[in-house]
Scaffold this active site. Structure first.
Site, PDB file in Angstrom:
ATOM      1  N   PHE A 196       0.662  -1.243  -0.061  1.00 54.81           N
ATOM      2  CA  PHE A 196      -0.014  -0.033   0.251  1.00 54.81           C
ATOM      3  C   PHE A 196       1.107   1.308   0.075  1.00 54.81           C
ATOM      4  CE2 PHE A 196      -2.288   4.031   1.718  1.00 54.81           C
ATOM      5  CZ  PHE A 196      -3.097   3.029   0.681  1.00 54.81           C
ATOM      6  N   ASP A 242       9.320   3.479   2.134  1.00 51.77           N
ATOM      7  CA  ASP A 242       7.828   3.820   2.576  1.00 51.77           C
ATOM      8  C   ASP A 242       7.582   3.780   4.008  1.00 51.77           C
ATOM      9  OD1 ASP A 242       5.357   4.746   2.815  1.00 51.77           O
ATOM     10  OD2 ASP A 242       4.869   4.024   1.478  1.00 51.77           O
ATOM     11  N   LYS A 289       2.339  10.930   7.344  1.00 47.90           N
ATOM     12  CA  LYS A 289       1.731  10.962   8.406  1.00 47.90           C
ATOM     13  C   LYS A 289       2.067  12.019  10.076  1.00 47.90           C
ATOM     14  CE  LYS A 289      -0.557   7.080   6.365  1.00 47.90           C
ATOM     15  NZ  LYS A 289      -0.930   5.683   6.040  1.00 47.90           N
TER      16      LYS A 289
HETATM   17  C1  LIG Z   1      -0.947   6.142   4.576  1.00 45.82           C
HETATM   18  C2  LIG Z   1       0.107   5.583   3.242  1.00 45.82           C
HETATM   19  C3  LIG Z   1       0.080   6.411   2.342  1.00 45.82           C
HETATM   20  C4  LIG Z   1      -0.660   6.707   1.424  1.00 45.82           C
HETATM   21  O1  LIG Z   1      -0.519   8.592   2.222  1.00 45.82           O
HETATM   22  P1  LIG Z   1      -1.364   9.671   1.884  1.00 45.82           P
HETATM   23  O2  LIG Z   1      -1.244  10.949   3.500  1.00 45.82           O
HETATM   24  O3  LIG Z   1      -3.021   9.184   2.542  1.00 45.82           O
HETATM   25  O4  LIG Z   1      -1.303  10.213   0.776  1.00 45.82           O
HETATM   26  C5  LIG Z   1       1.613   5.814   1.577  1.00 45.82           C
HETATM   27  N1  LIG Z   1       2.262   4.684   2.013  1.00 45.82           N
HETATM   28  C6  LIG Z   1       1.735   4.178   3.223  1.00 45.82           C
HETATM   29  C7  LIG Z   1       2.352   2.812   3.439  1.00 45.82           C
HETATM   30  C8  LIG Z   1       0.865   4.693   3.818  1.00 45.82           C
HETATM   31  O5  LIG Z   1       0.473   4.147   5.571  1.00 45.82           O
END
Ligand SMILES: *Cc1c(COP(=O)(O)O)cnc(C)c1O
Length: 419
Positions: free
Chosen positions: A146, A233, A262
């Site tokens: 994701f 990520d 985040k």
């Molecule tokens: C939440 C998340 C994203 C996307 O972030 P948004 O601010 O919702 O666009 C990408 N990678 C990971 C691992 C995430 O948990």
């Protein structure tokens, strides 16, 4: 209607249903206040927050230090765009680079934008530094990843719900099994056009899958051997969530490209960033990438305060310690449970797997009952519940939460999980 007038939960839900696009399946709770590890609904009921806005609120709701930095900056200067310099962006970039040990930062707003940015940097590096032929660059990703919701990112997702009827999809991605070094190496041997390997150090949305010990370290070594950028990520796993500042720190891995979002803002503001050293980030030249809001003064002030809080309040250490306690207490419960299969995770990013199929609504029903019992969590799948509270939680609060969780599971033992 006055904004001060109390709206009932049902009224708020009806408004969203009528006037908002239906792109979420929210738990039926309507919140209007948060403080630390707690949130309150419009009827005044208090809950422990065990989602933390998908780990954006690691520092706790409405942290006073983050709020005051935000308000002071908002009253001074909020947005200049990058057409002009401002007096705080450089300070912020220096601060974050020193904090994480990189040369340069590229500021964006949301996580998905930061992933897109990392993909662009990686592809350019592939052409300009590695010498891949025009339009041939590939990026290896993992199955069940994701990384966000843009058209390019969903192009390399294998979640049918996230992809259906959003094609045509972007090319240039190769999928390998997560936590499988042999497949990664095979993919690299059979294709000389690979520029990068994009990976979540723990797969969060997939259901908190923790790879085998040594996976990240060995994957990084394989990438080095094949002259491929290792891109982490850490949008969900970073900023102390897993008991270290970054999840890759558990294996002493330094990604070539680090993606943050985040909790970089403590949930106060959308702030994301891509970090890399000069030989990689130098491929970005004026005009080649940008964002109107990226690196705005409020974001810079908020993010510095949010990262200060992580260090000042030793949130990584607290997450590490409370995570051990959480899993050990849950494991004790699971030993004699017929509905819970296992608990897994690192630090305060954990999931409990229910003895049911992925298609069941068991996790959803348990989350509804948890809500009644004063704790908010969200399923990541039909049979998986993620437990990720703010990292400012105390041991006493965590023990209180564990008793709510085990009591709730207890209400489902020896009865059908399907209602
Ligand atoms: C939440 C998340 C994203 C996307 O972030 P948004 O601010 O919702 O666009 C990408 N990678 C990971 C691992 C995430 O948990």
């Amino acid at each position: 209607m006055s904004v001060l007038e109390k709206t009932s939960s049902q009224h708020a839900i009806d408004l969203e249903n009528k006037y908002g696009a239906h792109n979420y399946h929210s738990l039926p709770v309507v919140l209007n206040r948060g403080e630390g590890v707690f949130v309150w609904d419009v009827e005044g009921k208090r809950y422990y927050d065990f989602l933390s806005a998908y780990s954006a609120v690691n520092q706790g709701h409405c942290h006073p230090k983050i709020l005051s930095a935000m308000m002071a900056q908002a009253q001074t200067l909020s947005l200049t765009s990058r057409a002009f310099y401002n007096d705080i962006l450089g300070k912020y970039e220096k601060y974050v680079n020193e904090y994480f040990g990189y040369d340069k930062l590229l500021p964006m707003n949301t996580g998905a934008e930061a992933v897109e940015t990392a993909i662009k940097i990686c592809r350019r590096w592939g052409y300009e530094k590695k010498g891949i032929a025009e339009n041939k660059a590939e990026i290896i990703v993992c199955k069940n990843n994701f990384h966000g919701r843009t058209t390019t990112i969903i192009s390399f997702s294998n979640d049918p719900v996230a992809r259906e009827n959003f094609g045509p999809y972007t090319h240039g991605f190769i999928k390998v099994e997560y936590d499988n070094l042999a497949e990664l190496e095979e993919a690299l041997i059979s294709d000389n056009n690979v520029a990068g390997f994009l990976v979540e150090p723990i797969q969060g949305e997939a259901g908190v899958y923790v790879p085998a010990e040594g996976y990240l370290r060995k994957a990084k070594a394989i990438c080095e051997k094949h002259n491929v950028l290792f891109i982490a990520d850490e949008i969900q796993t970073g900023i102390a969530r897993t008991g270290k500042l970054l999840a890759v720190d558990h294996e002493n891995v330094k990604p070539d490209i680090l993606i943050l979002g985040k909790a970089l803002s403590g949930g106060a503001y959308p702030v994301s960033a891509v970090l890399a050293n000069n030989p990689v980030m130098d491929v970005i030249t004026p005009g080649s990438h940008g964002s109107t809001f990226g690196g705005n003064p409020i974001a810079a002030a908020v993010a510095m305060a949010a990262l200060d809080v992580v260090k000042d309040e030793k949130l990584a250490e607290n997450a590490f310690r409370l995570g051990e306690l959480f899993r050990s207490e849950l494991n004790t419960y699971i030993e004699k449970s017929s509905i819970c299969k296992l608990v897994r995770g690192k630090g305060l990013l954990n999931a409990v797997v229910i003895n049911e199929t992925d298609e069941s609504d068991a996790a959803w029903n348990i989350c509804l009952r948890l809500k009644e019992n004063g704790l908010l969590a969200k399923p990541t799948h039909g049979n998986i519940i993620r437990f990720a509270p703010p990292l400012v939680m105390t041991e006493e609060q965590l023990l209180d939460c564990i008793s709510i969780i085990t009591k709730t599971f207890g209400e489902f033992e020896d009865q059908s999980l399907q209602n």
